[in-house]
Write a protein that holds these residues in place. Structure first.
Motif, PDB file in Angstrom:
ATOM      1  N   PHE A 110       0.844  -1.206   0.000  1.00 46.19           N
ATOM      2  CA  PHE A 110       0.000   0.000   0.000  1.00 46.19           C
ATOM      3  C   PHE A 110       0.877   1.254   0.000  1.00 46.19           C
ATOM      4  O   PHE A 110       0.595   2.217  -0.717  1.00 46.19           O
ATOM      5  N   ILE A 111       1.952   1.223   0.782  1.00 45.51           N
ATOM      6  CA  ILE A 111       2.834   2.395   0.847  1.00 45.51           C
ATOM      7  C   ILE A 111       3.562   2.591  -0.494  1.00 45.51           C
ATOM      8  O   ILE A 111       3.697   3.713  -0.994  1.00 45.51           O
ATOM      9  N   ILE A 179       0.640   3.857   6.942  1.00 44.67           N
ATOM     10  CA  ILE A 179      -0.015   4.157   5.661  1.00 44.67           C
ATOM     11  C   ILE A 179      -0.501   5.611   5.652  1.00 44.67           C
ATOM     12  O   ILE A 179      -0.293   6.356   4.688  1.00 44.67           O
ATOM     13  N   SER A 180      -1.127   6.018   6.770  1.00 41.28           N
ATOM     14  CA  SER A 180      -1.677   7.383   6.836  1.00 41.28           C
ATOM     15  C   SER A 180      -0.557   8.419   6.744  1.00 41.28           C
ATOM     16  O   SER A 180      -0.696   9.450   6.079  1.00 41.28           O
ATOM     17  N   GLN A 181       0.556   8.140   7.418  1.00 43.12           N
ATOM     18  CA  GLN A 181       1.688   9.072   7.387  1.00 43.12           C
ATOM     19  C   GLN A 181       2.229   9.194   5.966  1.00 43.12           C
ATOM     20  O   GLN A 181       2.497  10.303   5.488  1.00 43.12           O
ATOM     21  N   ALA A 219      -8.553  16.504   3.728  1.00 43.72           N
ATOM     22  CA  ALA A 219      -8.944  15.098   3.879  1.00 43.72           C
ATOM     23  C   ALA A 219      -7.867  14.204   3.269  1.00 43.72           C
ATOM     24  O   ALA A 219      -7.624  14.242   2.063  1.00 43.72           O
ATOM     25  N   VAL A 220      -7.197  13.445   4.128  1.00 45.95           N
ATOM     26  CA  VAL A 220      -6.209  12.464   3.661  1.00 45.95           C
ATOM     27  C   VAL A 220      -6.896  11.101   3.618  1.00 45.95           C
ATOM     28  O   VAL A 220      -6.781  10.348   2.656  1.00 45.95           O
ATOM     29  N   LEU A 221      -7.657  10.805   4.676  1.00 43.70           N
ATOM     30  CA  LEU A 221      -8.370   9.518   4.748  1.00 43.70           C
ATOM     31  C   LEU A 221      -9.857   9.730   4.485  1.00 43.70           C
ATOM     32  O   LEU A 221     -10.420  10.765   4.868  1.00 43.70           O
ATOM     33  N   TYR A 222     -10.459   8.744   3.848  1.00 39.82           N
ATOM     34  CA  TYR A 222     -11.899   8.792   3.545  1.00 39.82           C
ATOM     35  C   TYR A 222     -12.566   7.548   4.097  1.00 39.82           C
ATOM     36  O   TYR A 222     -12.105   6.427   3.843  1.00 39.82           O
TER      37      TYR A 222
END
Ligand SMILES: Cc1cc2nc3c(=O)[nH]c(=O)nc-3n(C[C@H](O)[C@H](O)[C@H](O)COP(=O)(O)OP(=O)(O)OC[C@H]3O[C@@H](n4cnc5c(N)ncnc54)[C@H](O)[C@@H]3O)c2cc1C
Length: 400
Positions: A110-111, A179-181, A219-222
């Motif tokens: 994913f990264i 992943i979020s970072q 918005a980074v995450l949905y």
């Protein structure tokens, strides 16, 4: 400019005659109910038994709905879509693989996809399933101990987990953080898919928790809201209310892909099905979600993920009326690769922000995804008829 989804010349400009004929053959086959029923049962078994079916799959259903087996193979597909101003949501389609080593591998993948997307002009998002790096059974156990209120507030009660399970969950959160970072650093959006209702509370809770932390500026995450569930419209409204003033919620609205499975389980286990009583109720809530989100565009970022012509058109009309701006920067449209090109390419032609959701991965890993597409496109849903008519119309037009 009036938007219409009838223009097949725009819809299929990216496909050669040969490709269109192949698509016609595939959609005709998927219109045969018994063939889909048998095919969706036997294909996963045939793959498991190492029968030589991959070649046939590769040339037919895989080619129609999947971008390739590797990230590299998706490149020409993404580029071609970009030529028509269509964006891409890359989806590393790993499903049903468990074990810590597989979960770590999926996280790295994913990264890797995020890093790659950051280098491409037309890949603003990637998508993932939490089950790609969290054990299904663990999520099921957590689900039983999280209320909707806690999920909305990003609270995850781990008290009932064993020592080993707590450690497992700690690693899941760590993977999600990584992943979020990466997404934040690279300015790539991450869409968290919604899955079965019996694991959805921890998915929602973790997504809300991460949005609080990573969506402070943009918005980074949905999160994904499935409007085929009768309780999700209120969940959507509540999550937007909770976020207001503290973070920017990313909202992807869908109808939902697991209806039959949901109903079957509810009947077998004797609880009230979370699914709406009929299609009209799903449509009503979906369209209400569209209008609610468009009314609150200053507070959220919206992805309208649907093949429903009315819902897509309705959104463009609301944008034109309420916002005097159909190209609002907080709204994005998306359809699955291989479906509803008439919607995607006509929206792109009108200058709206729209993408194809493009899965990729080894055939073995994307089989569940392909089987869902075969079922969705079987004659029961009526989608096949629509796709076939459009393809036939375009083939006829090209002859003249
Ligand atoms: C980009 C993208 C991302 C997606 N991500 C997810 C995801 O994360 N999780 C997920 O679950 N789905 C997801 N989906 C949705 C799903 O895969 C289907 O494509 C979608 O539900 C089909 O509905 P539609 O909006 O295209 O409209 P339509 O074709 O008009 O509606 C079909 C849908 O209506 C609902 N429905 C049909 N009959 C009934 C009935 N009798 N009673 C109640 N409801 C009924 C079902 O949800 C069915 O799928 C995604 C779709 C897209 C385009």
């Amino acid at each position: 400019m009036e938007i219409s989804f009838d223009n097949t010349e725009h819809a299929f400009a990216y496909k050669s005659n040969e490709e269109l004929k192949e698509a016609k053959f595939l959609f005709s086959s998927m219109g045969i109910g018994w063939l889909v029923k048998i095919g969706t049962r036997l294909t996963p078994l045939a793959i498991k038994a190492h029968l030589p079916v991959k070649g046939l799959l590769r040339k037919t259903i895989f080619k129609q709905f999947v971008g390739g087996e590797t990230l590299e193979q998706t490149q020409p597909v993404a580029k071609k879509l970009g030529d028509y101003h269509v964006d891409v949501i890359l989806d590393y389609g790993v499903e049903g693989k468990e074990g810590e080593a597989n979960f770590d591998h999926a996280t790295d993948e994913f990264i890797n996809v995020i890093n790659y997307a950051a280098t491409q002009k037309n890949i603003p998002f990637i998508s993932l399933k939490l089950t790609g790096f969290a054990r299904f059974g663990l999520l099921e156990k957590l689900n039983e101990n999280i209320t909707t209120e806690e999920a909305l507030n990003g609270q995850i009660n781990t008290a009932k987990l064993t020592f080993v399970e707590k450690e497992e969950w700690r690693k899941v959160v760590e993977r999600m953080e990584k992943i979020s970072q990466a997404a934040l650093t690279n300015k790539v959006g991450v869409l968290i898919d919604a899955e079965e209702s019996w694991i959805q509370q921890p998915v929602d809770a973790l997504t809300m928790q991460m949005m609080k932390k990573y969506n402070t500026e943009e918005a980074v995450l949905y999160n994904t809201i499935q409007l085929y569930r009768h309780d999700r419209l209120s969940f959507l409204k509540e999550s937007v209310r909770i976020a207001k003033g503290s973070f920017v919620p990313g909202v992807k609205i869908v109808r939902g892909a697991y209806m039959e499975k949901e109903r079957k389980r509810a009947t077998a286990q004797g609880y009230k099905s979370p699914i709406q009583p009929n299609k009209e109720s799903t449509d009503r809530d979906y369209n209400e979600a569209v209008s609610f989100c468009i009314e609150h565009l200053q507070d959220l970022r919206l992805i309208i993920a649907s093949h429903n012509e009315y819902s897509n058109l309705y959104a463009t009309q609301l944008l034109a009326v309420n916002k005097d701006d159909r190209k609002h920067p907080h709204v994005h449209f998306s359809q699955l690769y291989g479906m509803s090109d008439n919607i995607t390419f006509n929206l792109a032609k009108a200058g709206l922000s729209v993408s194809k959701y493009l899965p990729f991965g080894p055939i073995n890993d994307v089989i569940p995804y392909l089987m869902r597409r075969a079922q969705e496109n079987s004659s029961v849903s009526g989608q096949t008829g629509r796709e076939l008519n459009l393809i036939q119309k375009e083939l006829k037009r090209r002859k003249h």
